[in-house]
Design a protein around this motif. Structure first.
Motif, PDB file in Angstrom:
ATOM      1  N   UNK A   1      34.106  57.385  40.113  1.00  0.00           N
ATOM      2  CA  UNK A   1      34.882  56.189  40.422  1.00  0.00           C
ATOM      3  C   UNK A   1      36.353  56.558  40.473  1.00  0.00           C
ATOM      4  N   UNK A   2      37.063  56.082  41.511  1.00  0.00           N
ATOM      5  CA  UNK A   2      38.481  56.393  41.611  1.00  0.00           C
ATOM      6  C   UNK A   2      39.280  55.207  42.145  1.00  0.00           C
ATOM      7  N   UNK A   3      40.504  55.096  41.632  1.00  0.00           N
ATOM      8  CA  UNK A   3      41.478  54.118  42.134  1.00  0.00           C
ATOM      9  C   UNK A   3      42.701  54.846  42.685  1.00  0.00           C
ATOM     10  N   UNK A   4      42.524  56.129  43.050  1.00  0.00           N
ATOM     11  CA  UNK A   4      43.657  56.983  43.390  1.00  0.00           C
ATOM     12  C   UNK A   4      44.042  56.966  44.867  1.00  0.00           C
TER      13      UNK A   4
ATOM     14  N   UNK B   1      39.384  50.868  45.197  1.00  0.00           N
ATOM     15  CA  UNK B   1      38.177  51.303  44.495  1.00  0.00           C
ATOM     16  C   UNK B   1      37.320  52.155  45.414  1.00  0.00           C
ATOM     17  N   UNK B   2      36.937  53.328  44.893  1.00  0.00           N
ATOM     18  CA  UNK B   2      35.995  54.229  45.559  1.00  0.00           C
ATOM     19  C   UNK B   2      34.899  54.545  44.548  1.00  0.00           C
ATOM     20  N   UNK B   3      33.650  54.419  44.984  1.00  0.00           N
ATOM     21  CA  UNK B   3      32.516  54.727  44.121  1.00  0.00           C
ATOM     22  C   UNK B   3      31.555  55.655  44.849  1.00  0.00           C
ATOM     23  N   UNK B   4      31.184  56.746  44.201  1.00  0.00           N
ATOM     24  CA  UNK B   4      30.179  57.671  44.695  1.00  0.00           C
ATOM     25  C   UNK B   4      29.040  57.696  43.687  1.00  0.00           C
ATOM     26  N   UNK B   5      27.807  57.732  44.174  1.00  0.00           N
ATOM     27  CA  UNK B   5      26.662  57.724  43.273  1.00  0.00           C
ATOM     28  C   UNK B   5      25.516  58.545  43.832  1.00  0.00           C
ATOM     29  N   UNK B   6      24.932  59.383  42.972  1.00  0.00           N
ATOM     30  CA  UNK B   6      23.654  60.032  43.257  1.00  0.00           C
ATOM     31  C   UNK B   6      22.601  59.442  42.340  1.00  0.00           C
TER      32      UNK B   6
ATOM     33  N   UNK C   1      46.514  46.910  41.884  1.00  0.00           N
ATOM     34  CA  UNK C   1      45.350  47.464  41.210  1.00  0.00           C
ATOM     35  C   UNK C   1      44.196  46.485  41.184  1.00  0.00           C
ATOM     36  N   UNK C   2      43.232  46.735  40.289  1.00  0.00           N
ATOM     37  CA  UNK C   2      42.069  45.888  40.133  1.00  0.00           C
ATOM     38  C   UNK C   2      42.095  45.227  38.766  1.00  0.00           C
ATOM     39  N   UNK C   3      41.203  44.266  38.586  1.00  0.00           N
ATOM     40  CA  UNK C   3      41.060  43.665  37.270  1.00  0.00           C
ATOM     41  C   UNK C   3      40.417  44.630  36.283  1.00  0.00           C
TER      42      UNK C   3
ATOM     43  N   UNK D   1      33.387  51.870  49.438  1.00  0.00           N
ATOM     44  CA  UNK D   1      34.841  51.796  49.570  1.00  0.00           C
ATOM     45  C   UNK D   1      35.253  50.334  49.589  1.00  0.00           C
ATOM     46  N   UNK D   2      36.281  49.988  48.829  1.00  0.00           N
ATOM     47  CA  UNK D   2      36.847  48.645  48.860  1.00  0.00           C
ATOM     48  C   UNK D   2      38.315  48.792  49.234  1.00  0.00           C
ATOM     49  N   UNK D   3      38.733  48.160  50.353  1.00  0.00           N
ATOM     50  CA  UNK D   3      40.118  48.313  50.780  1.00  0.00           C
ATOM     51  C   UNK D   3      41.016  47.235  50.174  1.00  0.00           C
ATOM     52  N   UNK D   4      42.275  47.243  50.527  1.00  0.00           N
ATOM     53  CA  UNK D   4      43.250  46.364  49.882  1.00  0.00           C
ATOM     54  C   UNK D   4      43.109  44.905  50.303  1.00  0.00           C
TER      55      UNK D   4
END
Length: 326
Positions: free
Chosen positions: A6-9, A15-20, A136-138, A286-289
């Motif tokens: 998970x990244x907010x960078x 928000x970016x999320x990668x999952x295997x 940012x996010x909550x 991916x969640x954009x602004x």
């Protein structure tokens, strides 16, 4: 041996999320889809083997997100799973869309009403993905039934510049090389995407799938104890189909089971059979602004354990989070 990164960078994606998802390849599983009534607000895959038809990763139209990883249970610490862990994310996601529940309230409900006993070890990352202050996010929370207290919450993703990984141990366990390497690779991919300045979302998503496809699992040595070999999975972000006769009767979170079968250098030209265990699905969110969600899932193997072409195993979804600025 699942992994979530998970990244907010990224400046374009708060928000970016990668999952295997690593599982038995023959386990009946529905690919990502919008669920049926009364849960038409939920997007994600489902486990069809258990009555709960739980999920490991899903998001709602209102931005409610949940991703679950199992604990690696060593030795005799395995807990009989009278309940499916997939029901844990369901408990959070299937609330009425209009209901607002704080992380603390959900953790309390999870313990007092849903229950975390008689279920295998897990960590759950959850929260409402909404715009917060200063771009940012909550924030997201993490709850686990292998912490000192299940109600003890860790909060992440509240400000830009954060990158976190979680696999089959407690959050913050830096002894898992796949987590440390995954975090570093995700940060590098974000930096590379910013340097390109092309805004090519497809190319960026492909670079994220490359991270999820890193296979550094060595071949099992002749005579190597199975439990010793399974610990090697801490090193590899992707788990190719692996296993052996000695592993067939063990639970998925204690071991991996099956013959190998992948075209990666260390694991080529070996047939997969019905007890194969490995990375079954890969997901990018991916969640954009503006609160627009891009959800891409790849199923790597069909229910017979045969490798799928990307064009056959990929599903994509886009939607805007309702109440993004609320």
């Amino acid at each position: 041996m699942c992994i979530a990164l998970i990244s907010t960078a990224h400046p374009s994606y708060p928000l970016i999320l990668l999952s295997n998802r690593d599982e038995f390849l023959h386990r009946p599983t529905a690919p990502a889809h919008w669920w049926s009534h009364p849960n038409t607000h939920i997007l994600g895959g489902r486990d069809l083997q258990r009555a709960e038809q739980g999920t490991w990763l899903a998001i709602t139209k209102q931005g409610r997100l949940a991703v679950l990883t199992n604990f690696r249970e060593e030795g005799d610490t395995y807990v009989a799973q009278n309940k499916s862990r997939g029901g844990i994310p369901n408990a959070y996601l299937t609330q009425p869309p209009e209901r607002r529940e704080s992380s603390e309230e959900f953790a309390r409900r999870l313990i007092e009403e849903v229950g975390v006993g008689h279920v295998g070890g897990f960590s759950l990352v959850f929260g409402e993905v909404r715009a917060g202050g200063e771009g940012g996010l909550e924030g997201l929370s993490i709850v686990s039934n292998r912490s000192v207290k299940a109600e003890d919450l860790v909060t992440i993703a509240t400000k830009s510049g954060e990158t976190h990984g979680l696999s089959n141990s407690y959050f913050g366990d830096r002894s898992w090389p796949k987590v440390v390497k995954g975090e570093a690779m995700l940060n590098a991919a974000i930096d590379d995407d910013q340097q390109r300045e092309s805004g090519d979302q497809s190319a960026f998503i492909e670079s994220l799938f490359e991270i999820l496809s890193v296979d550094e699992l060595p071949k099992r040595k002749q005579g190597e104890d199975w439990d010793v070999y399974v610990r090697q999975m801490r090193n590899s972000i992707m788990i190719p189909p692996v296993g052996g006769v000695s592993a067939e009767s063990k639970p998925a979170d204690t071991m991996a089971s099956g013959k190998t079968g992948t075209d990666t250098p260390d694991h080529g030209n070996v047939e997969v059979h019905e007890f194969g265990y490995g990375t079954q699905k890969q997901t990018i969110i991916l969640v954009d602004r503006e609160g627009k969600v891009k959800f891409v899932e790849r199923t790597l193997y069909d229910e017979d354990g045969n490798k799928m072409e990307v064009k056959d195993g990929q599903k994509e979804f886009e939607f805007e989070i309702e109440g993004w600025q609320t």
